[in-house]
Design an enzyme around this catalytic site. Structure first.
Site, PDB file in Angstrom:
ATOM      1  CB  CYS A   1      -6.592   2.600  -1.563  1.00 45.24           C
ATOM      2  SG  CYS A   1      -5.358   3.232  -0.797  1.00 45.24           S
TER       3      CYS A   1
ATOM      4  CG  ASP B   1      -2.383   1.020  -3.431  1.00 44.51           C
ATOM      5  OD1 ASP B   1      -1.263   1.509  -3.127  1.00 44.51           O
ATOM      6  OD2 ASP B   1      -3.396   0.937  -2.635  1.00 44.51           O
ATOM      7  CG  HIS B   2      -1.818   4.712  -4.487  1.00 44.76           C
ATOM      8  ND1 HIS B   2      -1.149   5.298  -3.720  1.00 44.76           N
ATOM      9  CD2 HIS B   2      -3.011   4.465  -3.952  1.00 44.76           C
ATOM     10  CE1 HIS B   2      -1.775   5.323  -2.547  1.00 44.76           C
ATOM     11  NE2 HIS B   2      -3.059   4.440  -2.651  1.00 44.76           N
TER      12      HIS B   2
ATOM     13  CG  HIS C   1     -10.233   0.799  -0.413  1.00 45.98           C
ATOM     14  ND1 HIS C   1      -9.199   1.351   0.129  1.00 45.98           N
ATOM     15  CD2 HIS C   1     -11.449   1.699  -0.052  1.00 45.98           C
ATOM     16  CE1 HIS C   1      -9.485   2.280   0.871  1.00 45.98           C
ATOM     17  NE2 HIS C   1     -10.755   2.368   0.628  1.00 45.98           N
TER      18      HIS C   1
ATOM     19  CG  ASP D   1      -2.151   0.825   1.086  1.00 44.98           C
ATOM     20  OD1 ASP D   1      -2.413   1.310   0.082  1.00 44.98           O
ATOM     21  OD2 ASP D   1      -2.898   0.622   1.909  1.00 44.98           O
ATOM     22  CG  ASP D   2      -0.475   4.914   0.465  1.00 42.41           C
ATOM     23  OD1 ASP D   2      -1.278   4.569  -0.051  1.00 42.41           O
ATOM     24  OD2 ASP D   2      -0.307   5.932   1.380  1.00 42.41           O
TER      25      ASP D   2
END
Length: 497
Positions: free
Chosen positions: A77, A316-317, A133, A37-38
């Site tokens: 997300c 995811d980003h 999510h 994540d992130d």
């Protein structure tokens, strides 16, 4: 039908006996599906930060192929993960915000996701940590999505109160970072890895698995124990290089994409002596998660499954840490969109470094092809198998990132083109200006480059799905007014700090 020649050595010489082995007898490969994540490109193999220490992920990249130019479909997300799991763009699903959950929409309540497609082909599907999510529902709905569910993961152990004190724009409890006395074993991501390791070691021998493991860090709050902080110097050499006036040539509309968020601006983290602490925290958490990835890879080795398991690792980003004057996601620049994407395992060349554009929604068709599953005709992603076999294989289609209707980033091998809902534009030469410091969109000599990239903006522009909320932006050209999370934003409104 495959033929395998068995050689038998005898006293009289060499006798060749042809033995038929059906292709159906070959065991399908397992899939280890790792999400972070992130996670931006501050990974050793991607070179996003010169000090990033990620030896386990780097080892995975060396075993397989790393895509160096893989933007996410959305810098947030829910739309990013929905896009990946369905292989559909946000402009198709209408999911741009942190809600809704796509199963609440009639057109997607029975849509076959990536793990469901594997389940339909005989795979045992398992999940732990954050893959989808948010909450997918009760036991009945969970059983529809995956066969076996582990713990939710998440933050795990926390300090008694915020380490950095109140933050602007709402003092969100997630806005915290730093070091405090705690054990790695009490962190949610350590427990995610524990569960995944046990599943690998106890996996049935007669059935392939699709195991999804989702790590929370380096998502805020970025808490790490001291040993991970000690990997990074406590001085300004650890800070990313930023241009103080970097937003002077960016369109005013670019601020609307992150208008009023809990993630503080660069000015606040500098004024409050938190910039270095934040950067070290993010890097420390990245290294901690890298170690958890290593535990999964080691479990594959110990179980004798590494040679027949396809591993795909993705973020995811991305996340800004001061670049463009902001922290957090919600932008169409490289720091918020470029993510790790690595494939390793059978059928994948080792040591590959591909600069062709790739998209997260390509993971679905790529795994389907690598594992020999029935191909689907309703996916918007493209298989990356050609690039996994030959990293120099040209891909003519660029990668598209979208953040709310009308705002798109188009990333080819060399260029990043951005177009906002009010028709303002940016263009960056990523070969000569990887920091995106010089916007070339106003120069007539680049008109043809802009025209070439503009044609890839999705023609289908779905409006927000019903019950869309959180980080939702709309824009009315007639009135030149935007609405950010329910509040009207006008050109002369001061930018929230």
């Amino acid at each position: 039908m495959k033929l395998i020649t068995v050689l038998i050595v005898t006293l009289t010489g060499l006798i060749c006996i042809p033995t038929e082995v059906s292709a159906a007898d070959a065991k399908p490969p397992n899939v280890l599906f790792i999400a972070i994540d992130d996670q931006n490109d501050w990974i050793g193999a991607l070179g996003g930060h010169p000090m990033a220490k990620t030896p386990q992920i780097d080892r995975l990249a060396q075993r397989g192929t790393v895509f160096l130019n893989a933007p996410c479909q959305a810098p947030l997300c829910n739309p990013s993960r929905t896009s990946l799991m369905l292989s559909l763009r946000p402009t198709t699903t209408g999911i741009y915000g942190l809600s809704p959950w796509f199963r609440t929409l009639d057109q997607f309540k029975d849509r076959i996701t990536l793990p469901q497609h594997f389940k339909a082909h005989g795979y045992r599907t398992l999940t732990v940590g954050k893959i989808h999510h948010g909450d997918v529902g009760g036991p009945a709905q969970r059983a529809v999505e995956f066969d076996v569910w582990g713990a939710a993961g998440g933050i795990g152990v926390k300090p008694e109160k915020k380490l950095i004190g109140p933050t602007p724009m709402g003092n969100n409890p997630l806005m915290d970072w730093g070091v405090f006395p705690h054990r790695d074993e009490d962190k949610g991501d350590y427990q995610v890895a524990n569960w995944a390791v046990e599943q690998i070691k106890s996996s049935p021998k007669d059935r392939p698995f699709f195991l999804a493991a989702g790590f929370f860090l380096p998502h805020v709050p970025c808490y790490a124990s001291q040993k991970w902080f000690d990997l990074y110097p406590d001085d300004d050499s650890v800070l990313p290089v930023v241009k103080e006036d970097d937003r002077n040539d960016t369109p005013h509309f670019s601020w609307y994409l992150h208008w009023n968020l809990p993630e503080p601006r660069l000015k606040w983290v500098k004024d409050n002596n938190q910039w270095r602490n934040l950067v070290r925290s993010y890097l420390a958490c990245t290294s901690f998660v890298d170690a958890q990835v290593g535990r999964l890879l080691e479990a594959l080795d110990e179980a004798g499954l590494a040679e027949n398991t396809i591993v795909v690792l993705w973020g995811d980003h991305g996340w800004h840490l001061g670049e463009k004057g902001i922290t957090g996601k919600n932008s169409l620049w490289d720091r918020a969109t470029r993510v790790p994407l690595i494939f390793a395992g059978p059928g994948i060349n080792g040591g590959g470094r591909c600069t062709q554009p790739a998209e997260l929604l390509d993971i679905y068709p790529t795994l389907v092809e690598l594992c020999g599953l029935t191909k689907r005709s309703d996916l918007e992603g493209m298989s990356l198998v050609p690039q996994l076999k030959d990293v120099s294989r040209t891909r003519d289609v660029p990668a598209i990132t979208t953040h709310n209707p009308g705002n798109h980033g188009v990333r080819s091998e060399r260029w990043r083109y951005i177009r906002y809902a009010d028709d303002s534009e940016e263009l960056y030469d990523m070969k000569n200006d990887p920091n995106e410091w010089e916007d070339l969109s106003g120069r007539p000599e680049f008109a043809s480059v802009i025209a070439e990239h503009r044609k890839w903006i999705p023609q289908r522009q779905a409006t927000h799905a019903p019950n869309s909320a959180q980080r939702v932006l709309t824009y009315d050209k007639a009135s030149d007014e935007a609405v950010w999370e329910g509040k009207t934003v006008r050109r002369d409104d001061p930018i929230p700090q």
